[in-house]
Scaffold this motif. Structure first.
Motif, PDB file in Angstrom:
ATOM      1  N   THR A 175       7.614  15.018   0.470  1.00  0.00           N
ATOM      2  CA  THR A 175       6.226  14.893   0.894  1.00  0.00           C
ATOM      3  C   THR A 175       5.538  13.799   0.084  1.00  0.00           C
ATOM      4  N   ARG A 176       4.334  13.447   0.501  1.00  0.00           N
ATOM      5  CA  ARG A 176       3.562  12.453  -0.241  1.00  0.00           C
ATOM      6  C   ARG A 176       3.370  12.902  -1.688  1.00  0.00           C
ATOM      7  N   GLU A 177       2.998  14.173  -1.871  1.00  0.00           N
ATOM      8  CA  GLU A 177       2.766  14.689  -3.219  1.00  0.00           C
ATOM      9  C   GLU A 177       4.027  14.581  -4.063  1.00  0.00           C
ATOM     10  N   LEU A 181       4.646  12.438  -7.524  1.00  0.00           N
ATOM     11  CA  LEU A 181       5.017  13.090  -8.772  1.00  0.00           C
ATOM     12  C   LEU A 181       6.343  12.545  -9.307  1.00  0.00           C
ATOM     13  N   LEU A 182       7.274  12.277  -8.412  1.00  0.00           N
ATOM     14  CA  LEU A 182       8.518  11.628  -8.827  1.00  0.00           C
ATOM     15  C   LEU A 182       8.229  10.269  -9.463  1.00  0.00           C
ATOM     16  N   LEU A 210       7.191   0.725  -7.537  1.00  0.00           N
ATOM     17  CA  LEU A 210       6.070  -0.051  -6.994  1.00  0.00           C
ATOM     18  C   LEU A 210       5.895   0.138  -5.482  1.00  0.00           C
ATOM     19  N   PRO A 211       6.970   0.147  -4.659  1.00  0.00           N
ATOM     20  CA  PRO A 211       6.774   0.388  -3.222  1.00  0.00           C
ATOM     21  C   PRO A 211       6.219   1.773  -2.913  1.00  0.00           C
ATOM     22  N   TYR A 216       1.883   5.099  -0.898  1.00  0.00           N
ATOM     23  CA  TYR A 216       1.154   6.371  -0.972  1.00  0.00           C
ATOM     24  C   TYR A 216      -0.180   6.272  -1.713  1.00  0.00           C
ATOM     25  N   ASN A 217      -0.287   5.378  -2.704  1.00  0.00           N
ATOM     26  CA  ASN A 217      -1.563   5.199  -3.405  1.00  0.00           C
ATOM     27  C   ASN A 217      -2.389   4.074  -2.807  1.00  0.00           C
ATOM     28  N   GLY A 218      -1.710   3.040  -2.322  1.00  0.00           N
ATOM     29  CA  GLY A 218      -2.406   1.873  -1.789  1.00  0.00           C
ATOM     30  C   GLY A 218      -2.529   0.777  -2.828  1.00  0.00           C
ATOM     31  N   VAL A 219      -2.625  -0.445  -2.366  1.00  0.00           N
ATOM     32  CA  VAL A 219      -2.650  -1.596  -3.274  1.00  0.00           C
ATOM     33  C   VAL A 219      -4.008  -1.787  -3.944  1.00  0.00           C
ATOM     34  N   GLU A 220      -4.976  -0.978  -3.597  1.00  0.00           N
ATOM     35  CA  GLU A 220      -6.280  -1.065  -4.246  1.00  0.00           C
ATOM     36  C   GLU A 220      -6.537   0.138  -5.151  1.00  0.00           C
TER      37      GLU A 220
END
Length: 325
Positions: A175-177, A181-182, A210-211, A216-220
Motif C-alpha cells: 500500500t501507499r503507507e 514506511l519502507l 527517490l522514485p 507517493y509524496n510528490g516532488v513538492e
C-alpha cells in the motif's frame, strides 16, 4: 451492569470515537475537546471499563502530543499504562504497547535516549512474548529502537533493528503507507551506511527510494527534499561536486518554496550550494578542486548530524482497543 451505567459508557465511547474522527482529519483541538467530553462522561459512570478508559487516556495523550503539550501527553500516557495494568496481572497488558512507544518517542525527542530506550524495550518485550512479531506495530517498534541506537552512534545495533523492521514490512501488502514506511527505514539505513563510509551502497539504496518519494509524496514535498539532500551529502562525501551541487540546488529550491529562505533547513542547503558552486568554478577554471573553501561546519565526512533520521509514531486513535494491525 446497571442500565444507567451502560448508557453512560455508551455515550462516553461515542464521544471518544467522534474525537478520533477529528483526530484522523488532523483537527486536534476539536479532537481534544471531544475526548475530554468522553473522559468527563466516563467519570460519571457507576461502573468502569478499563479498556475504554485506556483508549480515552491514550487519545488524550495523543492529542496533547500533536498540540506540542509534551509534558501533559506524558502524564496521560502514564495514566493509560496504570489504568490498563490495574488488574494486577502478572502479564503486562498488550494495550500498553502504544503508550509505551509514544512515551519512548517523546523522551527521545526531549534528549533522554536512556528513558526512551527503556520504554521501547519494555514494549518490545510484551510484543515478542505475547504476540506474533509479524505485525506492523512491531515493524514500527523495531524501527524506532533502531533510531535511538542510530543517534547514539551504535551503528551495528541500529542496522540490526532497521533490518528487523524491513523484514516485517516486506511481508505486507504494498500500500501507499507501506511503501512510505519502507522508504523511511531504508533511508535511515542509507545514512548509517554513510557513517560507515559505505557511500556507494548508500547511493544505490537512495536511488531506489527517490522514485517512491516522487510517486507517493510528490516532488513538492518535504520528504522528497530530504531525499535530495541526503543524496547530495553522499555525492559530496565522494567528492562528486557536480552531482552533489545538482541535488543540493534542487533541495534548496524546494525548501525555499516550502519553508522560506530564512528557515534553518533552507539555509543549510544554501551553504552547501554556495560552497560547491565555488568548488565547481575552481575545477572548470583548471584549478585544484578541493573542499578547502567549505564553511567550518561543512565537512566531507562525519556530517551525520546534517543527514535526516526519522522515527515513526503509531496512529493510536484506537490503539488500546485494537493495539495491532
Amino acid at each position: 451492569m446497571a442500565a444507567g451505567a451502560a448508557v453512560s459508557l455508551s455515550m462516553a465511547e461515542a464521544a471518544y470515537h467522534k474525537g478520533m474522527q477529528y483526530y484522523d482529519k488532523e483537527r486536534y483541538h476539536d479532537a481534544l475537546k471531544k475526548v475530554e467530553e468522553a473522559s468527563a462522561i466516563y467519570g460519571q459512570c457507576d461502573e468502569g471499563d478499563p479498556t475504554l478508559l485506556g483508549s480515552i487516556l491514550l487519545a488524550l495523550g495523543s492529542c496533547h502530543q500533536q498540540l506540542q503539550s509534551f509534558e501533559t501527553a506524558l502524564k496521560f500516557y502514564e495514566a493509560c499504562v496504570s489504568a490498563l495494568q490495574a488488574d494486577g496481572s502478572a502479564d503486562e497488558n498488550q494495550g500498553i504497547v502504544s503508550p509505551l512507544v509514544n512515551m519512548g518517542l517523546l523522551y527521545f525527542r526531549s534528549g533522554d535516549p536512556g528513558r526512551a530506550m527503556a520504554k521501547l524495550k519494555r514494549a518490545q518485550s510484551i510484543v515478542e512474548k505475547q504476540l506474533s512479531t509479524d505485525r506492523m506495530t512491531c515493524a514500527d517498534l523495531y524501527h524506532n529502537i533502531g533510531v535511538v541506537h542510530d543517534h547514539q552512534h551504535e551503528l551495528q545495533k541500529a542496522l540490526q533493528y532497521y533490518s528487523k523492521s524491513l523484514r516485517v514490512r516486506e511481508k505486507f501488502e504494498e500500500t501507499r503507507e507501506q511503501q512510505l514506511l519502507l522508504a523511511l527505514t531504508k533511508e535511515n539505513v542509507a545514512m548509517v551506511w554513510r557513517d560507515q563510509d559505505n557511500q556507494t551502497e548508500a547511493i544505490k539504496l537512495m536511488n531506489s527510494i527517490l522514485p517512491v518519494r516522487k510517486r507517493y509524496n510528490g516532488v513538492e514535498s518535504a520528504e522528497y527534499g530530504n531525499s535530495l539532500f541526503n543524496l547530495g551529502l553522499l555525492h559530496f562525501d565522494l567528492g562528486r561536486i557536480s552531482s552533489a551541487l545538482t541535488y543540493f540546488t534542487k533541495c534548496h529550491e524546494l525548501r525555499a518554496a516550502l519553508f522560506g529562505a530564512s528557515s534553518p533547513q533552507t539555509k543549510l542547503c544554501a551553504k552547501y550550494v554556495a560552497a560547491l558552486e565555488n568548488s565547481h568554478h575552481r575545477i572548470v577554471m583548471g584549478r585544484p578542486g578541493t573542499f578547502a573553501c567549505l564553511p567550518d561546519n561543512l565537512t566531507p565526512r562525519g556530517g551525520s548530524a546534517d543527514a535526516s533520521r526519522h522515527s515513526t509514531t503509531r496512529r493510536s486513535s484506537s490503539a488500546t482497543k485494537q493495539p495491532f494491525r
